[in-house]
Design a protein around this motif. Structure first.
Motif, PDB file in Angstrom:
ATOM      1  N   LYS A  37       0.831  -1.210   0.000  1.00 31.09           N
ATOM      2  CA  LYS A  37       0.000   0.000   0.000  1.00 31.09           C
ATOM      3  C   LYS A  37       0.866   1.261   0.000  1.00 31.09           C
ATOM      4  CE  LYS A  37      -3.828   1.998   2.554  1.00 31.09           C
ATOM      5  NZ  LYS A  37      -4.701   1.847   3.702  1.00 31.09           N
ATOM      6  N   MET A  38       1.918   1.270   0.794  1.00 31.31           N
ATOM      7  CA  MET A  38       2.799   2.432   0.832  1.00 31.31           C
ATOM      8  C   MET A  38       3.555   2.590  -0.482  1.00 31.31           C
ATOM      9  SD  MET A  38       2.645   4.369   3.485  1.00 31.31           S
ATOM     10  CE  MET A  38       0.926   4.250   3.074  1.00 31.31           C
ATOM     11  N   ALA A  39       3.936   1.476  -1.095  1.00 31.65           N
ATOM     12  CA  ALA A  39       4.607   1.545  -2.392  1.00 31.65           C
ATOM     13  C   ALA A  39       3.668   2.122  -3.451  1.00 31.65           C
ATOM     14  CB  ALA A  39       5.091   0.161  -2.811  1.00 31.65           C
ATOM     15  N   VAL A  40       2.404   1.691  -3.424  1.00 30.80           N
ATOM     16  CA  VAL A  40       1.425   2.220  -4.373  1.00 30.80           C
ATOM     17  C   VAL A  40       1.167   3.699  -4.103  1.00 30.80           C
ATOM     18  CG1 VAL A  40      -0.981   2.078  -5.150  1.00 30.80           C
ATOM     19  CG2 VAL A  40       0.340  -0.013  -4.807  1.00 30.80           C
ATOM     20  N   GLN A  85      -3.124   2.028 -10.945  1.00 30.24           N
ATOM     21  CA  GLN A  85      -2.908   2.552  -9.602  1.00 30.24           C
ATOM     22  C   GLN A  85      -4.137   2.332  -8.729  1.00 30.24           C
ATOM     23  OE1 GLN A  85      -1.829   6.576 -10.558  1.00 30.24           O
ATOM     24  NE2 GLN A  85       0.364   6.128 -10.485  1.00 30.24           N
ATOM     25  N   SER A  86      -5.294   2.570  -9.298  1.00 37.80           N
ATOM     26  CA  SER A  86      -6.541   2.392  -8.553  1.00 37.80           C
ATOM     27  C   SER A  86      -6.748   0.926  -8.163  1.00 37.80           C
ATOM     28  CB  SER A  86      -7.716   2.890  -9.398  1.00 37.80           C
ATOM     29  OG  SER A  86      -8.923   2.724  -8.717  1.00 37.80           O
ATOM     30  N   GLU A  87      -6.488   0.020  -9.090  1.00 39.48           N
ATOM     31  CA  GLU A  87      -6.639  -1.404  -8.797  1.00 39.48           C
ATOM     32  C   GLU A  87      -5.591  -1.884  -7.797  1.00 39.48           C
ATOM     33  OE1 GLU A  87      -6.676  -3.408 -12.565  1.00 39.48           O
ATOM     34  OE2 GLU A  87      -8.665  -2.613 -13.080  1.00 39.48           O
ATOM     35  N   ALA A  88      -4.371  -1.415  -7.928  1.00 40.63           N
ATOM     36  CA  ALA A  88      -3.320  -1.788  -6.979  1.00 40.63           C
ATOM     37  C   ALA A  88      -3.656  -1.271  -5.587  1.00 40.63           C
ATOM     38  CB  ALA A  88      -1.964  -1.246  -7.442  1.00 40.63           C
ATOM     39  N   TRP A  89      -4.193  -0.068  -5.512  1.00 40.17           N
ATOM     40  CA  TRP A  89      -4.591   0.503  -4.223  1.00 40.17           C
ATOM     41  C   TRP A  89      -5.718  -0.321  -3.603  1.00 40.17           C
ATOM     42  CZ3 TRP A  89      -2.439   3.933  -1.075  1.00 40.17           C
ATOM     43  CH2 TRP A  89      -3.200   4.382   0.007  1.00 40.17           C
ATOM     44  N   ALA A  90      -6.686  -0.754  -4.419  1.00 39.37           N
ATOM     45  CA  ALA A  90      -7.808  -1.552  -3.912  1.00 39.37           C
ATOM     46  C   ALA A  90      -7.322  -2.897  -3.361  1.00 39.37           C
ATOM     47  CB  ALA A  90      -8.840  -1.769  -5.016  1.00 39.37           C
ATOM     48  N   ALA A 142      -4.238  -3.592  -2.265  1.00 37.18           N
ATOM     49  CA  ALA A 142      -3.441  -3.321  -1.063  1.00 37.18           C
ATOM     50  C   ALA A 142      -4.342  -2.967   0.122  1.00 37.18           C
ATOM     51  CB  ALA A 142      -2.451  -2.194  -1.330  1.00 37.18           C
ATOM     52  N   GLN A 143      -5.377  -2.181  -0.110  1.00 38.78           N
ATOM     53  CA  GLN A 143      -6.295  -1.813   0.965  1.00 38.78           C
ATOM     54  C   GLN A 143      -7.069  -3.030   1.468  1.00 38.78           C
ATOM     55  OE1 GLN A 143      -6.656   1.135   2.665  1.00 38.78           O
ATOM     56  NE2 GLN A 143      -7.905  -0.143   3.987  1.00 38.78           N
ATOM     57  N   THR A 144      -7.469  -3.904   0.554  1.00 38.98           N
ATOM     58  CA  THR A 144      -8.176  -5.121   0.955  1.00 38.98           C
ATOM     59  C   THR A 144      -7.278  -6.023   1.793  1.00 38.98           C
ATOM     60  OG1 THR A 144      -9.526  -5.010  -1.052  1.00 38.98           O
ATOM     61  CG2 THR A 144      -9.433  -7.134   0.079  1.00 38.98           C
ATOM     62  N   GLY A 145      -6.029  -6.181   1.391  1.00 43.01           N
ATOM     63  CA  GLY A 145      -5.082  -6.976   2.171  1.00 43.01           C
ATOM     64  C   GLY A 145      -4.810  -6.374   3.536  1.00 43.01           C
ATOM     65  N   THR A 146      -4.666  -5.056   3.586  1.00 44.89           N
ATOM     66  CA  THR A 146      -4.444  -4.373   4.858  1.00 44.89           C
ATOM     67  C   THR A 146      -5.646  -4.553   5.778  1.00 44.89           C
ATOM     68  OG1 THR A 146      -3.051  -2.740   3.753  1.00 44.89           O
ATOM     69  CG2 THR A 146      -3.878  -2.141   5.917  1.00 44.89           C
ATOM     70  N   THR A 147      -6.846  -4.396   5.234  1.00 43.20           N
ATOM     71  CA  THR A 147      -8.063  -4.555   6.031  1.00 43.20           C
ATOM     72  C   THR A 147      -8.207  -5.988   6.532  1.00 43.20           C
ATOM     73  OG1 THR A 147      -9.136  -2.810   4.769  1.00 43.20           O
ATOM     74  CG2 THR A 147     -10.575  -4.292   5.998  1.00 43.20           C
ATOM     75  N   LEU A 148      -7.951  -6.964   5.670  1.00 39.43           N
ATOM     76  CA  LEU A 148      -8.023  -8.359   6.078  1.00 39.43           C
ATOM     77  C   LEU A 148      -7.010  -8.657   7.188  1.00 39.43           C
ATOM     78  CD1 LEU A 148      -9.280 -11.137   5.595  1.00 39.43           C
ATOM     79  CD2 LEU A 148      -7.554 -11.516   3.843  1.00 39.43           C
TER      80      LEU A 148
END
Length: 130
Positions: free
Chosen positions: A56-59, A79-84, A86-92
């Motif tokens: 997420k920080m890299a994105v 970028q939008s898909e990579a952010w989504a 990364a955010q899903t992984g962070t939330t999980l």
């Protein structure tokens, strides 16, 4: 570049470097833990969370650096898909850590069975096996 953009870019950079350093330290921790075949489930969840956070920080850093006049639609979509992701992984990862913490299971360990060359675990070396 405004002062606010500079501060945010600096914060992203520091977060990214710290996350990479923590990932490296955890890699060595898990390397030792896998050798003795006992792994903390909480630390494994923390490693997963930190990995997603690092992506997420890299994105975020990638998005900050690529902001220029007229961003390309393909890059913007990537970028939008990579952010989504990364955010899903962070939330999980956060959900798993929260469940482990509030269920008071942060001290769970996974014991990895040793597979002999014959394909079956040795029953004499594992507790609870008869």
């Amino acid at each position: 570049m405004s002062k606010l953009e500079l501060v945010v870019s600096l914060a992203y950079s520091i977060s990214f470097v710290c996350a990479l350093l923590l990932m490296a330290a955890l890699f060595w921790y898990f390397r030792r833990r896998f050798r003795v075949r006992v792994v903390s489930l909480f630390m494994l969840a923390a490693f997963f969370f930190l990995g997603a956070y690092t992506v997420k920080m890299a994105v975020a850093f990638w998005i900050r650096l690529s902001c220029g006049p007229g961003p390309d639609a393909v890059v913007s979509t990537l970028q939008s898909e990579a952010w989504a992701v990364a955010q899903t992984g962070t939330t999980l990862g956060l959900v798993i850590l929260t469940v482990l913490m509030y269920s008071k299971r942060q001290d769970l360990f996974v014991v990895l069975s040793e597979i002999r060359q014959g394909g079956t675990p040795d029953a004499d070396t594992h507790p609870g096996s008869e």
